[in-house]
Write a protein that holds these residues in place. Structure first.
Motif, mmCIF file in Angstrom:
data_model
loop_
_atom_site.group_PDB
_atom_site.id
_atom_site.type_symbol
_atom_site.label_atom_id
_atom_site.label_comp_id
_atom_site.label_asym_id
_atom_site.label_seq_id
_atom_site.Cartn_x
_atom_site.Cartn_y
_atom_site.Cartn_z
ATOM 1 N N UNK A 24 18.400 21.796 -17.603
ATOM 2 C CA UNK A 24 17.773 22.852 -16.792
ATOM 3 C C UNK A 24 16.647 22.261 -15.947
ATOM 4 N N UNK A 25 15.830 21.393 -16.558
ATOM 5 C CA UNK A 25 14.729 20.751 -15.818
ATOM 6 C C UNK A 25 15.283 19.919 -14.667
ATOM 7 N N UNK A 26 16.331 19.160 -14.935
ATOM 8 C CA UNK A 26 16.952 18.323 -13.901
ATOM 9 C C UNK A 26 17.476 19.159 -12.748
ATOM 10 N N UNK A 27 18.125 20.258 -13.079
ATOM 11 C CA UNK A 27 18.718 21.148 -12.067
ATOM 12 C C UNK A 27 17.642 21.781 -11.184
ATOM 13 N N UNK A 28 16.506 22.151 -11.820
ATOM 14 C CA UNK A 28 15.441 22.848 -11.081
ATOM 15 C C UNK A 28 14.419 21.886 -10.459
ATOM 16 N N UNK A 29 14.547 20.597 -10.775
ATOM 17 C CA UNK A 29 13.544 19.626 -10.301
ATOM 18 C C UNK A 29 12.213 19.808 -11.001
ATOM 19 N N UNK A 30 12.261 20.376 -12.221
ATOM 20 C CA UNK A 30 11.031 20.620 -12.991
ATOM 21 C C UNK A 30 10.687 19.406 -13.842
ATOM 22 N N UNK A 31 9.428 19.331 -14.252
ATOM 23 C CA UNK A 31 9.010 18.300 -15.214
ATOM 24 C C UNK A 31 9.353 18.785 -16.616
ATOM 25 N N UNK A 32 9.668 17.866 -17.508
ATOM 26 C CA UNK A 32 9.826 18.222 -18.917
ATOM 27 C C UNK A 32 9.013 17.249 -19.764
ATOM 28 N N UNK A 33 8.264 17.799 -20.717
ATOM 29 C CA UNK A 33 7.511 16.978 -21.669
ATOM 30 C C UNK A 33 8.070 17.285 -23.054
ATOM 31 N N UNK A 34 8.640 16.261 -23.678
ATOM 32 C CA UNK A 34 9.320 16.411 -24.966
ATOM 33 C C UNK A 34 8.508 15.746 -26.060
ATOM 34 N N UNK A 35 8.213 16.505 -27.118
ATOM 35 C CA UNK A 35 7.474 15.945 -28.248
ATOM 36 C C UNK A 35 8.453 15.270 -29.210
ATOM 37 N N UNK A 36 8.282 13.975 -29.406
ATOM 38 C CA UNK A 36 9.127 13.226 -30.333
ATOM 39 C C UNK A 36 8.271 12.701 -31.489
ATOM 40 N N UNK A 37 8.748 11.689 -32.177
ATOM 41 C CA UNK A 37 8.184 11.373 -33.484
ATOM 42 C C UNK A 37 8.175 9.885 -33.810
ATOM 43 N N UNK A 38 7.282 9.506 -34.735
ATOM 44 C CA UNK A 38 7.259 8.134 -35.264
ATOM 45 C C UNK A 38 8.531 7.826 -36.057
ATOM 46 N N UNK A 39 9.262 8.874 -36.467
ATOM 47 C CA UNK A 39 10.480 8.678 -37.271
ATOM 48 C C UNK A 39 11.628 8.050 -36.474
ATOM 49 N N UNK A 40 11.451 7.826 -35.168
ATOM 50 C CA UNK A 40 12.496 7.103 -34.418
ATOM 51 C C UNK A 40 12.468 5.609 -34.767
ATOM 52 N N UNK A 41 11.421 5.160 -35.470
ATOM 53 C CA UNK A 41 11.318 3.759 -35.908
ATOM 54 C C UNK A 41 11.643 3.655 -37.401
ATOM 55 N N UNK A 42 12.030 2.449 -37.844
ATOM 56 C CA UNK A 42 12.431 2.302 -39.254
ATOM 57 C C UNK A 42 11.270 2.010 -40.197
ATOM 58 N N UNK A 43 10.073 1.752 -39.641
ATOM 59 C CA UNK A 43 8.894 1.598 -40.496
ATOM 60 C C UNK A 43 8.745 0.243 -41.157
ATOM 61 N N UNK A 44 9.472 -0.763 -40.661
ATOM 62 C CA UNK A 44 9.348 -2.097 -41.267
ATOM 63 C C UNK A 44 8.379 -3.000 -40.501
ATOM 64 N N UNK A 45 7.766 -2.480 -39.441
ATOM 65 C CA UNK A 45 6.838 -3.291 -38.632
ATOM 66 C C UNK A 45 5.550 -3.566 -39.407
#
Length: 280
Positions: free
Chosen positions: A88-109
């Protein structure tokens, strides 16, 4: 400027709405009752009607343990819901801000994850949030992805409230000491989101309060600041088994915030102090 806020009833969403009151914009708070983000046609029809300039997307399936046994719902909300909003944002040329998470990493760093560090989630929640990130990048041109962690605020259940309740009821608590991260106060995160959405500085950001600690150290600081005499026993992750694996180390590097000249979030101990005052 028209701003749509998903997850408006959530711990973060309510603070985002509060911060937006000081901004010259029309705000459209979205709850599950108003719009089912997992229904593609409904999302497109709603956004067509509102014609937002910005979508702040904080709605998510956040029950990390339940996601392991309810993968379908977690995927529908975190991945497909995000996909439809990004389309929808792409179609309307709107900005989108998406809240994501530290859980996208495996935590071995052993040192803070950069925004471009390789992702490798170890559970369903992290996997579905990462799918959401990919859809945002695929379908929206003007996007911000903000990864955060260890969130606490006045409006929902969180670690701080749990510790205070258990400390009061029992006088002692056992807390995991071998998981390291950075607490994040929803008010500080909300201010950062609103500052970011007004820019054209697109891309992936890491936003948590400054500094790092273990859950055990976090608990000690909570009781220190609330002047409660509670015995805190350090536990290992193995002594506290949960359905979903947790990243052992999930400190996020905030370098990008400084590089882009945005306002860094304050130290987590100071944030905790502000939060406790707000709670009272």
């Amino acid at each position: 400027m028209r701003v749509v806020v998903t997850g408006a009833n959530g711990q973060l969403g309510k603070d985002v709405l509060k911060v937006l009151t000081s901004c010259d914009c029309e705000v459209y708070p979205i709850t599950r009752e108003i719009l089912d983000i997992t229904d593609e046609q409904s999302v497109l029809a709603y956004m067509d009607k509102i014609q937002p300039n910005i979508i702040l997307h904080g709605a998510a399936y956040t029950n990390v343990d339940a996601a392991e046994s309810d993968q379908e719902t977690a995927y529908k909300v975190n991945a497909l819901g995000t996909k439809y909003l990004a389309q929808a944002a792409g179609k309307l040329g709107a900005k989108i801000l998406y809240i994501s998470t530290d859980y996208v990493f495996n935590g071995t760093a052993t040192e803070p994850y950069e925004t471009e560090s390789p992702t490798n989630p170890i559970g369903v929640y992290g996997q579905t949030k990462l799918e959401g990130e990919k859809f945002v990048q695929e379908y929206a041109e003007k996007f911000f992805i903000v990864r955060t962690a260890w969130v606490f605020g006045v409006h929902g259940n969180n670690f701080v409230k749990t510790m205070m309740r258990l400390g009061k009821d029992r006088g002692e608590v056992g807390v995991v000491h071998d998981q390291i991260g950075s607490p994040t106060y929803t008010v500080d995160l909300a201010h950062f989101m609103v500052e970011l959405m007004k820019t054209e500085k697109y891309g992936i950001y890491h936003a948590t309060n400054d500094g790092q600690c273990s859950w055990y150290e976090f608990a000690l600081e909570i009781f220190k600041q609330t002047r409660r005499n509670v015995k805190v026993t350090p536990l290992t992750t193995n002594e506290f088994p949960r359905p979903a694996k947790r990243p052992k180390y999930s400190v996020l590097s905030k370098k990008k915030i400084k590089e882009e000249g945005l306002t860094p979030l304050k130290n987590w101990k100071e944030a905790l102090s502000t939060y406790l005052k707000e709670l009272n």
